[in-house]
Design a protein around this motif. Structure first.
Motif: not given
Lengths: 243, 327
Positions: A131-135, B52-57, B66-70, B80-84
Protein backbone atom coordinates in the motif's frame (compact mmCIF):
# COMPACT_ATOMS: atom_id res chain seq x y z
CA UNK A 1 18.91 -15.21 -39.13
CA UNK A 2 18.93 -17.91 -36.52
CA UNK A 3 15.57 -18.13 -34.74
CA UNK A 4 15.98 -21.32 -32.75
CA UNK A 5 16.60 -21.07 -29.04
CA UNK A 6 17.56 -23.98 -26.76
CA UNK A 7 14.24 -23.92 -24.90
CA UNK A 8 12.17 -23.56 -28.06
CA UNK A 9 11.18 -19.91 -27.69
CA UNK A 10 11.01 -17.37 -30.48
CA UNK A 11 13.29 -14.32 -30.14
CA UNK A 12 10.46 -12.09 -28.87
CA UNK A 13 8.91 -14.58 -26.50
CA UNK A 14 9.10 -14.20 -22.73
CA UNK A 15 9.39 -17.07 -20.33
CA UNK A 16 6.26 -17.99 -18.32
CA UNK A 17 5.46 -15.45 -15.61
CA UNK A 18 4.22 -16.34 -12.13
CA UNK A 19 3.44 -13.69 -9.51
CA UNK A 20 2.12 -14.26 -5.98
CA UNK A 21 1.41 -11.58 -3.38
CA UNK A 22 0.95 -11.62 0.39
CA UNK A 23 2.99 -14.72 1.01
CA UNK A 24 4.96 -13.53 4.05
CA UNK A 25 3.20 -13.06 7.36
CA UNK A 26 5.24 -10.42 9.16
CA UNK A 27 6.04 -8.07 6.29
CA UNK A 28 3.67 -5.28 5.34
CA UNK A 29 3.84 -6.34 1.71
CA UNK A 30 5.45 -9.25 -0.05
CA UNK A 31 5.54 -10.72 -3.52
CA UNK A 32 7.21 -13.57 -5.33
CA UNK A 33 7.99 -13.17 -9.01
CA UNK A 34 9.21 -15.93 -11.30
CA UNK A 35 10.20 -15.76 -14.95
CA UNK A 36 10.88 -19.28 -16.05
CA UNK A 37 13.36 -20.71 -13.58
CA UNK A 38 14.49 -17.31 -12.27
CA UNK A 39 12.63 -16.57 -9.04
CA UNK A 40 12.85 -13.66 -6.59
CA UNK A 41 11.03 -13.06 -3.30
CA UNK A 42 10.58 -9.42 -2.21
CA UNK A 43 9.36 -8.13 1.16
CA UNK A 44 8.50 -4.56 2.14
CA UNK A 45 8.56 -3.27 5.71
CA UNK A 46 7.40 0.19 6.61
CA UNK A 47 7.10 3.11 6.34
CA UNK A 48 8.86 3.22 9.70
CA UNK A 49 9.76 6.33 11.62
CA UNK A 50 13.20 7.87 11.28
CA UNK A 51 15.82 8.18 8.58
CA UNK A 52 19.50 7.42 8.37
CA UNK A 53 22.04 10.18 8.73
CA UNK A 54 22.97 10.24 5.07
CA UNK A 55 19.35 10.54 3.93
CA UNK A 56 17.11 13.56 3.49
CA UNK A 57 14.61 13.62 6.39
CA UNK A 58 12.15 15.78 4.47
CA UNK A 59 11.39 12.89 2.15
CA UNK A 60 10.66 9.23 2.58
CA UNK A 61 13.76 7.15 2.00
CA UNK A 62 13.96 3.64 0.61
CA UNK A 63 16.46 1.07 1.76
CA UNK A 64 17.14 -1.96 -0.43
CA UNK A 65 18.77 -5.10 0.95
CA UNK A 66 19.77 -7.73 -1.58
CA UNK A 67 20.11 -11.30 -0.34
CA UNK A 68 21.86 -13.68 -2.74
CA UNK A 69 20.91 -17.32 -2.89
CA UNK A 70 24.12 -18.37 -1.16
CA UNK A 71 27.11 -16.64 0.35
CA UNK A 72 27.82 -12.97 0.88
CA UNK A 73 26.90 -10.12 -1.42
CA UNK A 74 29.68 -9.08 -3.77
CA UNK A 75 30.26 -6.17 -6.10
CA UNK A 76 27.63 -7.32 -8.57
CA UNK A 77 24.98 -7.55 -5.86
CA UNK A 78 25.91 -4.12 -4.48
CA UNK A 79 25.43 -2.66 -7.94
CA UNK A 80 22.05 -4.38 -8.19
CA UNK A 81 21.09 -2.89 -4.83
CA UNK A 82 21.93 0.61 -6.00
CA UNK A 83 20.08 0.22 -9.31
CA UNK A 84 17.04 -1.16 -7.53
CA UNK A 85 17.08 1.68 -4.98
CA UNK A 86 17.24 4.35 -7.68
CA UNK A 87 14.44 2.71 -9.66
CA UNK A 88 12.14 2.39 -6.65
CA UNK A 89 12.86 5.96 -5.56
CA UNK A 90 11.73 7.21 -8.95
CA UNK A 91 8.35 5.46 -8.80
CA UNK A 92 7.46 6.19 -5.17
CA UNK A 93 5.79 9.42 -4.07
CA UNK A 94 8.26 10.36 -1.38
CA UNK A 95 6.62 13.54 -0.09
CA UNK A 96 3.65 11.83 1.57
CA UNK A 97 5.56 10.21 4.43
CA UNK A 98 8.48 12.48 5.37
CA UNK A 99 11.14 11.28 7.79
CA UNK A 100 10.33 7.62 7.25
CA UNK A 101 12.26 4.65 5.91
CA UNK A 102 10.82 1.83 3.83
CA UNK A 103 12.89 -1.34 3.72
CA UNK A 104 12.74 -3.59 0.68
CA UNK A 105 14.42 -6.97 1.12
CA UNK A 106 15.02 -8.93 -2.07
CA UNK A 107 15.82 -12.62 -1.69
CA UNK A 108 17.08 -14.49 -4.73
CA UNK A 109 15.52 -17.94 -4.83
CA UNK A 110 17.03 -19.08 -8.11
CA UNK A 111 19.01 -17.36 -10.86
CA UNK A 112 18.53 -18.59 -14.42
CA UNK A 113 19.29 -15.35 -16.25
CA UNK A 114 17.65 -11.89 -16.34
CA UNK A 115 17.86 -11.63 -12.57
CA UNK A 116 17.76 -7.84 -12.17
CA UNK A 117 14.51 -7.30 -14.15
CA UNK A 118 12.90 -10.11 -12.20
CA UNK A 119 13.92 -8.44 -8.92
CA UNK A 120 12.56 -5.06 -10.03
CA UNK A 121 9.22 -6.60 -10.96
CA UNK A 122 9.03 -8.43 -7.64
CA UNK A 123 9.88 -5.29 -5.65
CA UNK A 124 7.19 -3.27 -7.46
CA UNK A 125 4.59 -5.95 -6.78
CA UNK A 126 5.59 -5.98 -3.11
CA UNK A 127 5.29 -2.19 -2.86
CA UNK A 128 1.78 -2.39 -4.29
CA UNK A 129 0.93 -5.10 -1.78
CA UNK A 130 2.18 -2.92 1.08
CA UNK A 131 0.00 0.00 0.00
CA UNK A 132 2.87 2.42 -0.61
CA UNK A 133 1.73 5.36 -2.79
CA UNK A 134 3.33 5.10 -6.22
CA UNK A 135 3.34 7.35 -9.27
CA UNK A 136 3.08 4.41 -11.61
CA UNK A 137 4.03 0.79 -11.81
CA UNK A 138 7.30 -0.27 -13.36
CA UNK A 139 7.95 -3.26 -15.60
CA UNK A 140 11.48 -4.45 -16.25
CA UNK A 141 12.80 -6.54 -19.10
CA UNK A 142 16.13 -7.77 -20.41
CA UNK A 143 17.16 -7.73 -24.09
CA UNK A 144 20.32 -9.24 -25.47
CA UNK A 145 22.26 -9.00 -28.73
CA UNK A 146 23.91 -12.01 -30.33
CA UNK A 147 27.14 -11.94 -32.29
CA UNK A 148 25.15 -12.00 -35.50
CA UNK A 149 23.14 -8.93 -34.49
CA UNK A 150 19.95 -10.77 -33.61
CA UNK A 151 17.98 -9.42 -30.62
CA UNK A 152 16.32 -11.83 -28.22
CA UNK A 153 14.28 -11.09 -25.11
CA UNK A 154 14.48 -12.52 -21.62
CA UNK A 155 17.64 -14.63 -21.98
CA UNK A 156 18.38 -17.60 -19.77
CA UNK A 157 21.67 -18.12 -18.00
CA UNK A 158 23.09 -20.24 -20.80
CA UNK A 159 22.06 -17.71 -23.43
CA UNK A 160 23.53 -14.84 -21.41
CA UNK A 161 26.96 -16.41 -21.51
CA UNK A 162 26.94 -16.54 -25.30
CA UNK A 163 25.65 -13.02 -25.89
CA UNK A 164 27.78 -10.16 -27.16
CA UNK A 165 25.84 -7.54 -25.17
CA UNK A 166 22.63 -7.13 -23.25
CA UNK A 167 20.55 -4.33 -21.78
CA UNK A 168 18.21 -4.09 -18.80
CA UNK A 169 15.27 -1.74 -19.36
CA UNK A 170 12.58 -0.49 -16.99
CA UNK A 171 9.44 1.17 -18.38
CA UNK A 172 6.46 2.71 -16.60
CA UNK A 173 3.30 0.66 -16.79
CA UNK A 174 0.66 1.80 -19.25
CA UNK A 175 -2.16 3.98 -17.95
CA UNK A 176 -5.79 3.06 -18.48
CA UNK A 177 -8.68 5.35 -17.73
CA UNK A 178 -11.37 4.11 -15.38
CA UNK A 179 -13.99 5.15 -17.91
CA UNK A 180 -12.30 4.72 -21.31
CA UNK A 181 -14.84 6.79 -23.22
CA UNK A 182 -14.32 9.66 -20.79
CA UNK A 183 -10.58 9.90 -21.29
CA UNK A 184 -9.22 13.36 -21.94
CA UNK A 185 -6.27 12.11 -23.93
CA UNK A 186 -6.16 12.81 -27.64
CA UNK A 187 -7.88 9.94 -29.38
CA UNK A 188 -6.90 6.60 -27.92
CA UNK A 189 -3.19 7.30 -27.94
CA UNK A 190 -1.60 6.15 -24.68
CA UNK A 191 0.76 8.45 -22.84
CA UNK A 192 4.27 8.57 -24.19
CA UNK A 193 6.41 5.91 -22.58
CA UNK A 194 9.46 7.09 -20.75
CA UNK A 195 12.44 4.97 -19.90
CA UNK A 196 13.04 4.83 -16.18
CA UNK A 197 16.20 2.74 -16.09
CA UNK A 198 18.57 1.61 -18.82
CA UNK A 199 21.75 -0.35 -18.11
CA UNK A 200 23.86 -1.96 -20.81
CA UNK A 201 26.70 -4.43 -20.65
CA UNK A 202 29.06 -5.34 -23.45
CA UNK A 203 29.63 -3.72 -26.82
CA UNK A 204 26.51 -2.46 -28.55
CA UNK A 205 26.01 -0.19 -31.53
CA UNK A 206 23.53 2.66 -31.48
CA UNK A 207 21.28 0.89 -33.96
CA UNK A 208 21.23 -2.23 -31.81
CA UNK A 209 20.38 -0.12 -28.77
CA UNK A 210 17.43 1.51 -30.54
CA UNK A 211 16.22 -1.88 -31.77
CA UNK A 212 16.40 -3.17 -28.21
CA UNK A 213 14.30 -0.22 -27.06
CA UNK A 214 11.65 -1.02 -29.64
CA UNK A 215 11.52 -4.69 -28.75
CA UNK A 216 11.58 -4.00 -25.04
CA UNK A 217 8.81 -1.44 -25.23
CA UNK A 218 6.62 -3.81 -27.21
CA UNK A 219 7.23 -6.66 -24.79
CA UNK A 220 6.61 -4.44 -21.77
CA UNK A 221 3.01 -4.01 -22.95
CA UNK A 222 2.47 -7.71 -22.34
CA UNK A 223 4.15 -7.49 -18.97
CA UNK A 224 1.99 -4.50 -18.05
CA UNK A 225 -1.12 -6.40 -18.96
CA UNK A 226 -0.03 -9.33 -16.80
CA UNK A 227 0.70 -7.10 -13.80
CA UNK A 228 -2.56 -5.18 -14.18
CA UNK A 229 -4.66 -8.31 -14.44
CA UNK A 230 -2.96 -9.81 -11.41
CA UNK A 231 -3.51 -6.76 -9.21
CA UNK A 232 -7.07 -6.19 -10.39
CA UNK A 233 -8.12 -9.73 -9.57
CA UNK A 234 -6.58 -9.51 -6.12
CA UNK A 235 -8.07 -6.11 -5.33
CA UNK A 236 -11.57 -7.09 -6.41
CA UNK A 237 -11.56 -10.37 -4.53
CA UNK A 238 -10.35 -8.73 -1.33
CA UNK A 239 -13.05 -6.07 -1.46
CA UNK A 240 -15.73 -8.68 -2.03
CA UNK A 241 -14.47 -10.89 0.78
CA UNK A 242 -14.40 -8.04 3.29
CA UNK A 243 -17.99 -7.21 2.40
CA UNK B 1 -0.15 -10.21 5.85
CA UNK B 2 -0.73 -13.71 4.71
CA UNK B 3 -3.25 -15.05 2.28
CA UNK B 4 -5.33 -18.14 2.91
CA UNK B 5 -2.77 -20.83 3.70
CA UNK B 6 -4.97 -23.63 4.93
CA UNK B 7 -4.14 -27.27 4.19
CA UNK B 8 -7.36 -27.91 2.31
CA UNK B 9 -8.42 -31.26 0.98
CA UNK B 10 -9.97 -31.46 -2.47
CA UNK B 11 -13.55 -31.41 -1.20
CA UNK B 12 -12.86 -28.51 1.14
CA UNK B 13 -11.15 -26.58 -1.65
CA UNK B 14 -14.21 -26.91 -3.86
CA UNK B 15 -16.55 -25.84 -1.06
CA UNK B 16 -14.40 -22.84 -0.13
CA UNK B 17 -14.12 -21.80 -3.76
CA UNK B 18 -17.87 -22.02 -4.16
CA UNK B 19 -18.50 -19.91 -1.04
CA UNK B 20 -15.99 -17.25 -2.13
CA UNK B 21 -17.50 -17.11 -5.60
CA UNK B 22 -20.92 -16.58 -4.05
CA UNK B 23 -19.53 -13.73 -1.94
CA UNK B 24 -17.91 -12.22 -5.00
CA UNK B 25 -21.14 -12.35 -7.01
CA UNK B 26 -22.97 -10.59 -4.18
CA UNK B 27 -20.62 -7.61 -4.21
CA UNK B 28 -19.33 -7.55 -7.79
CA UNK B 29 -22.08 -5.18 -8.94
CA UNK B 30 -21.08 -2.64 -6.33
CA UNK B 31 -17.33 -2.79 -6.71
CA UNK B 32 -16.38 -3.78 -10.22
CA UNK B 33 -16.80 -0.41 -11.92
CA UNK B 34 -14.92 1.53 -9.24
CA UNK B 35 -11.82 -0.63 -8.82
CA UNK B 36 -8.55 1.06 -9.80
CA UNK B 37 -4.91 0.20 -9.70
CA UNK B 38 -1.89 2.47 -9.55
CA UNK B 39 -1.64 5.13 -12.27
CA UNK B 40 -5.16 4.65 -13.56
CA UNK B 41 -6.77 7.94 -14.44
CA UNK B 42 -10.02 8.70 -12.64
CA UNK B 43 -12.68 10.42 -14.68
CA UNK B 44 -13.87 13.64 -13.06
CA UNK B 45 -15.76 16.67 -14.26
CA UNK B 46 -13.17 19.41 -14.04
CA UNK B 47 -15.69 22.23 -14.15
CA UNK B 48 -17.03 21.24 -10.74
CA UNK B 49 -13.77 21.97 -8.96
CA UNK B 50 -13.08 18.47 -7.69
CA UNK B 51 -11.13 17.96 -4.48
CA UNK B 52 -8.43 15.31 -4.73
CA UNK B 53 -8.28 13.18 -1.62
CA UNK B 54 -6.17 10.38 -0.26
CA UNK B 55 -4.71 7.97 -2.77
CA UNK B 56 -4.94 10.37 -5.73
CA UNK B 57 -2.49 12.70 -7.40
CA UNK B 58 -2.54 15.32 -10.12
CA UNK B 59 -0.73 14.40 -13.32
CA UNK B 60 -0.86 16.82 -16.24
CA UNK B 61 -4.22 18.11 -15.11
CA UNK B 62 -5.67 14.63 -14.78
CA UNK B 63 -6.53 12.82 -11.56
CA UNK B 64 -4.66 9.51 -11.26
CA UNK B 65 -4.68 6.92 -8.50
CA UNK B 66 -1.58 6.27 -6.42
CA UNK B 67 -2.99 3.24 -4.61
CA UNK B 68 -4.89 0.10 -5.54
CA UNK B 69 -8.42 0.10 -4.23
CA UNK B 70 -11.90 1.41 -4.83
CA UNK B 71 -12.78 4.94 -5.93
CA UNK B 72 -15.14 6.74 -3.56
CA UNK B 73 -16.86 10.03 -4.33
CA UNK B 74 -18.33 12.18 -1.59
CA UNK B 75 -19.80 15.36 -3.13
CA UNK B 76 -16.74 16.99 -4.65
CA UNK B 77 -14.17 14.83 -2.86
CA UNK B 78 -12.66 11.96 -4.81
CA UNK B 79 -10.41 9.51 -2.99
CA UNK B 80 -9.24 5.92 -3.22
CA UNK B 81 -10.12 3.58 -0.39
CA UNK B 82 -7.12 1.26 -0.19
CA UNK B 83 -7.36 -2.18 1.32
CA UNK B 84 -3.76 -3.11 1.99
CA UNK B 85 -2.25 -0.17 3.77
CA UNK B 86 -1.21 0.95 7.19
CA UNK B 87 -3.64 2.41 9.66
CA UNK B 88 -4.61 6.05 9.06
CA UNK B 89 -5.62 7.74 12.30
CA UNK B 90 -8.68 9.91 12.64
CA UNK B 91 -9.58 12.02 15.65
CA UNK B 92 -11.74 10.03 18.03
CA UNK B 93 -10.62 6.57 16.91
CA UNK B 94 -10.25 3.96 19.62
CA UNK B 95 -6.87 2.29 19.25
CA UNK B 96 -4.89 -0.32 21.11
CA UNK B 97 -1.15 0.10 21.26
CA UNK B 98 1.91 -1.42 22.83
CA UNK B 99 4.33 0.72 24.84
CA UNK B 100 7.74 0.79 23.18
CA UNK B 101 9.42 3.56 25.16
CA UNK B 102 8.98 5.55 28.36
CA UNK B 103 10.37 9.03 27.76
CA UNK B 104 10.16 12.26 29.73
CA UNK B 105 6.51 12.99 30.53
CA UNK B 106 5.27 10.64 27.81
CA UNK B 107 4.96 7.08 26.61
CA UNK B 108 5.54 6.02 23.03
CA UNK B 109 3.08 3.47 21.67
CA UNK B 110 3.25 1.30 18.57
CA UNK B 111 -0.17 1.41 16.88
CA UNK B 112 0.56 0.10 13.35
CA UNK B 113 1.16 3.61 12.04
CA UNK B 114 4.24 4.88 10.27
CA UNK B 115 5.43 6.60 13.42
CA UNK B 116 4.94 5.94 17.10
CA UNK B 117 2.02 7.54 18.88
CA UNK B 118 2.57 9.69 21.96
CA UNK B 119 0.57 9.42 25.18
CA UNK B 120 1.38 12.33 27.47
CA UNK B 121 1.31 11.99 31.22
CA UNK B 122 -1.11 14.91 31.31
CA UNK B 123 -3.44 13.24 28.80
CA UNK B 124 -4.52 10.40 31.03
CA UNK B 125 -6.17 9.82 34.36
CA UNK B 126 -4.04 8.88 37.31
CA UNK B 127 -4.66 5.38 38.65
CA UNK B 128 -6.20 6.71 41.86
CA UNK B 129 -8.67 8.79 39.90
CA UNK B 130 -7.70 12.04 41.59
CA UNK B 131 -7.78 15.09 39.31
CA UNK B 132 -4.68 17.13 40.07
CA UNK B 133 -1.56 18.56 38.48
CA UNK B 134 1.21 16.19 37.45
CA UNK B 135 4.33 16.65 39.51
CA UNK B 136 7.93 15.55 39.25
CA UNK B 137 7.13 12.62 41.52
CA UNK B 138 4.56 11.45 38.96
CA UNK B 139 7.19 11.63 36.24
CA UNK B 140 9.49 9.45 38.30
CA UNK B 141 6.70 6.93 38.82
CA UNK B 142 5.68 6.67 35.15
CA UNK B 143 7.06 3.16 34.85
CA UNK B 144 4.79 2.07 37.67
CA UNK B 145 1.77 3.03 35.55
CA UNK B 146 2.83 1.68 32.15
CA UNK B 147 6.12 0.01 31.44
CA UNK B 148 7.62 -1.25 28.19
CA UNK B 149 5.55 -3.87 26.32
CA UNK B 150 2.35 -3.09 28.18
CA UNK B 151 -0.84 -3.10 26.11
CA UNK B 152 -2.79 0.15 26.41
CA UNK B 153 -6.17 1.24 25.11
CA UNK B 154 -6.54 4.91 24.18
CA UNK B 155 -8.31 7.38 21.94
CA UNK B 156 -6.77 9.41 19.12
CA UNK B 157 -6.54 13.02 20.21
CA UNK B 158 -5.06 14.57 17.09
CA UNK B 159 -1.90 15.49 15.28
CA UNK B 160 0.53 17.83 16.99
CA UNK B 161 3.81 19.23 15.79
CA UNK B 162 5.71 16.29 17.21
CA UNK B 163 3.45 13.52 15.95
CA UNK B 164 0.24 11.73 16.75
CA UNK B 165 -1.17 12.25 20.23
CA UNK B 166 -3.43 9.92 22.17
CA UNK B 167 -5.48 10.44 25.29
CA UNK B 168 -6.90 8.14 27.94
CA UNK B 169 -9.23 10.30 30.00
CA UNK B 170 -11.82 7.75 30.99
CA UNK B 171 -11.87 4.71 33.20
CA UNK B 172 -12.53 2.48 30.22
CA UNK B 173 -9.15 3.34 28.71
CA UNK B 174 -5.82 2.42 30.18
CA UNK B 175 -3.85 -0.73 30.73
CA UNK B 176 -5.22 -4.06 29.53
CA UNK B 177 -4.64 -7.15 31.62
CA UNK B 178 -5.39 -10.85 31.49
CA UNK B 179 -6.19 -11.48 27.87
CA UNK B 180 -4.91 -11.86 24.33
CA UNK B 181 -3.85 -9.22 21.80
CA UNK B 182 -4.50 -10.03 18.14
CA UNK B 183 -3.31 -8.24 15.01
CA UNK B 184 -5.47 -8.13 11.87
CA UNK B 185 -5.34 -5.92 8.77
CA UNK B 186 -6.94 -2.58 9.68
CA UNK B 187 -9.36 -2.57 6.76
CA UNK B 188 -11.24 -5.50 8.31
CA UNK B 189 -12.35 -3.39 11.28
CA UNK B 190 -15.11 -0.95 10.38
CA UNK B 191 -15.62 2.31 12.25
CA UNK B 192 -18.68 1.99 14.46
CA UNK B 193 -20.26 3.79 17.37
CA UNK B 194 -19.25 1.11 19.84
CA UNK B 195 -15.85 -0.56 19.92
CA UNK B 196 -16.01 -1.83 23.51
CA UNK B 197 -18.07 -4.98 23.82
CA UNK B 198 -18.90 -7.01 26.90
CA UNK B 199 -19.89 -10.59 26.17
CA UNK B 200 -21.88 -11.28 29.31
CA UNK B 201 -22.57 -14.95 28.69
CA UNK B 202 -18.85 -15.64 28.42
CA UNK B 203 -17.60 -13.09 30.95
CA UNK B 204 -15.09 -11.52 28.58
CA UNK B 205 -14.40 -8.07 27.16
CA UNK B 206 -13.78 -7.46 23.48
CA UNK B 207 -12.15 -4.27 22.19
CA UNK B 208 -11.96 -3.81 18.42
CA UNK B 209 -9.24 -1.25 17.82
CA UNK B 210 -9.52 0.78 14.62
CA UNK B 211 -5.85 0.15 13.95
CA UNK B 212 -6.33 -3.60 13.61
CA UNK B 213 -5.28 -4.52 17.15
CA UNK B 214 -8.02 -6.49 18.88
CA UNK B 215 -8.08 -7.27 22.57
CA UNK B 216 -9.91 -10.24 24.08
CA UNK B 217 -9.67 -10.31 27.83
CA UNK B 218 -11.37 -11.06 31.10
CA UNK B 219 -14.18 -8.70 31.97
CA UNK B 220 -13.24 -5.81 34.24
CA UNK B 221 -15.88 -3.77 36.05
CA UNK B 222 -14.87 -0.19 35.34
CA UNK B 223 -16.52 1.62 38.23
CA UNK B 224 -16.59 -0.92 41.03
CA UNK B 225 -12.88 -1.54 40.68
CA UNK B 226 -11.89 1.82 42.16
CA UNK B 227 -14.28 1.62 45.09
CA UNK B 228 -13.25 -1.91 45.85
CA UNK B 229 -9.57 -1.06 45.66
CA UNK B 230 -9.91 1.83 48.03
CA UNK B 231 -11.64 -0.34 50.57
CA UNK B 232 -9.28 -3.30 50.47
CA UNK B 233 -5.89 -1.76 49.76
CA UNK B 234 -3.71 1.07 50.92
CA UNK B 235 -2.99 4.11 48.79
CA UNK B 236 0.47 3.00 47.74
CA UNK B 237 -0.92 -0.21 46.30
CA UNK B 238 -3.51 1.69 44.28
CA UNK B 239 -1.01 4.21 43.00
CA UNK B 240 1.40 1.62 41.65
CA UNK B 241 -0.55 -1.33 40.25
CA UNK B 242 2.49 -2.58 38.36
CA UNK B 243 4.50 -3.51 41.42
CA UNK B 244 5.23 -7.19 41.81
CA UNK B 245 2.75 -8.64 44.27
CA UNK B 246 4.10 -11.40 46.44
CA UNK B 247 1.19 -11.90 48.79
CA UNK B 248 -1.24 -14.73 48.21
CA UNK B 249 -4.12 -12.30 48.11
CA UNK B 250 -2.63 -10.46 45.16
CA UNK B 251 -1.88 -13.68 43.29
CA UNK B 252 -5.45 -14.75 43.81
CA UNK B 253 -6.64 -11.46 42.37
CA UNK B 254 -4.61 -11.95 39.18
CA UNK B 255 -5.80 -15.49 38.69
CA UNK B 256 -8.30 -16.17 35.91
CA UNK B 257 -10.47 -19.24 36.13
CA UNK B 258 -10.08 -21.94 33.52
CA UNK B 259 -13.58 -21.51 32.10
CA UNK B 260 -12.96 -17.84 31.35
CA UNK B 261 -9.57 -18.58 29.82
CA UNK B 262 -11.21 -21.09 27.50
CA UNK B 263 -13.77 -18.52 26.39
CA UNK B 264 -11.01 -15.97 25.80
CA UNK B 265 -9.15 -18.44 23.60
CA UNK B 266 -12.31 -19.36 21.74
CA UNK B 267 -13.12 -15.72 20.98
CA UNK B 268 -9.52 -15.07 19.93
CA UNK B 269 -9.62 -18.03 17.55
CA UNK B 270 -12.89 -16.72 16.10
CA UNK B 271 -11.12 -13.46 15.25
CA UNK B 272 -8.22 -15.40 13.76
CA UNK B 273 -10.56 -17.37 11.52
CA UNK B 274 -12.14 -14.16 10.23
CA UNK B 275 -8.73 -12.62 9.62
CA UNK B 276 -7.53 -15.69 7.75
CA UNK B 277 -10.57 -15.65 5.48
CA UNK B 278 -10.42 -11.88 4.99
CA UNK B 279 -13.92 -11.15 6.29
CA UNK B 280 -15.08 -8.06 8.14
CA UNK B 281 -14.75 -8.34 11.91
CA UNK B 282 -17.88 -7.26 13.78
CA UNK B 283 -19.41 -8.32 17.05
CA UNK B 284 -22.30 -10.36 15.67
CA UNK B 285 -20.05 -12.33 13.33
CA UNK B 286 -17.65 -13.13 16.17
CA UNK B 287 -20.55 -14.21 18.37
CA UNK B 288 -21.90 -16.34 15.55
CA UNK B 289 -18.60 -18.17 15.15
CA UNK B 290 -18.27 -18.77 18.89
CA UNK B 291 -21.81 -20.15 19.07
CA UNK B 292 -21.16 -22.31 16.01
CA UNK B 293 -18.06 -23.83 17.58
CA UNK B 294 -19.86 -24.39 20.89
CA UNK B 295 -22.84 -26.04 19.23
CA UNK B 296 -20.53 -28.42 17.39
CA UNK B 297 -18.69 -29.23 20.64
CA UNK B 298 -15.48 -28.29 18.89
CA UNK B 299 -12.18 -28.09 20.72
CA UNK B 300 -10.58 -24.66 20.80
CA UNK B 301 -7.61 -25.62 18.63
CA UNK B 302 -9.89 -27.25 16.05
CA UNK B 303 -11.36 -23.84 15.30
CA UNK B 304 -8.20 -23.05 13.33
CA UNK B 305 -8.49 -26.21 11.23
CA UNK B 306 -9.47 -26.12 7.59
CA UNK B 307 -12.84 -27.83 8.04
CA UNK B 308 -14.14 -25.15 10.40
CA UNK B 309 -12.80 -22.32 8.23
CA UNK B 310 -14.64 -23.67 5.20
CA UNK B 311 -17.78 -23.99 7.31
CA UNK B 312 -17.45 -20.37 8.48
CA UNK B 313 -17.07 -19.21 4.87
CA UNK B 314 -20.22 -21.08 3.87
CA UNK B 315 -22.18 -19.66 6.80
CA UNK B 316 -21.02 -16.14 5.94
CA UNK B 317 -22.14 -16.58 2.34
CA UNK B 318 -25.56 -17.70 3.56
CA UNK B 319 -25.79 -14.79 5.99
CA UNK B 320 -24.96 -12.15 3.40
CA UNK B 321 -27.32 -13.58 0.79
CA UNK B 322 -30.14 -13.68 3.35
CA UNK B 323 -29.39 -10.08 4.32
CA UNK B 324 -29.49 -9.16 0.64
CA UNK B 325 -32.92 -10.73 0.19
CA UNK B 326 -34.22 -9.02 3.30
CA UNK B 327 -33.61 -5.56 1.79
Amino acid sequence: METDRPDGRTPNQLRPLVCSCSILHRSHGSASWAQGETKVLAAVYGPKAGTKKSENPEKASIEVIWKPKTGQIGKVEKEYEMILKRTLESICIRTIYPNTTTSVIVQVVHDDGALLPCAINAACAALVDAGIPLKHLAVAICCSVTDSGCIILDPTKDEEEKMKAFINLVFPNTIVSVLPEGSLQAGSEPMAHGIMTSITQGAMSVDDYLHCLERGRAASARLSEFVRKNIELKSTSEASKAG
Amino acid sequence: MREIQLPLSQTQKVRLQKALEQLESLSTKVNSDASVIIADSIHVNHEDGVLKGHGTADLNGEVVATLCGVVERVNKLVYVRALRSRYKPEVGDIVIGRVVEVAQKRWRLEINYNQDAVLLLSSMNMPDGVQRRRTAVDELNMRCIFEENDVVCAEVRGFQHDGLHLQARSRKYGKLNRGQLLTVPPYLVKRQKQHFHHLEEFGIDLILGCNGFIWVGEHVEAKDDMIEDQVSQSDSQVLFPNKNCVSLEEQEKNYTILETRKYISRAANAVRVLSTLGFNITLEIIKGIIDLSLSMNLDIHDMLGSEFCVLVAEKEAERRSSMKKRR
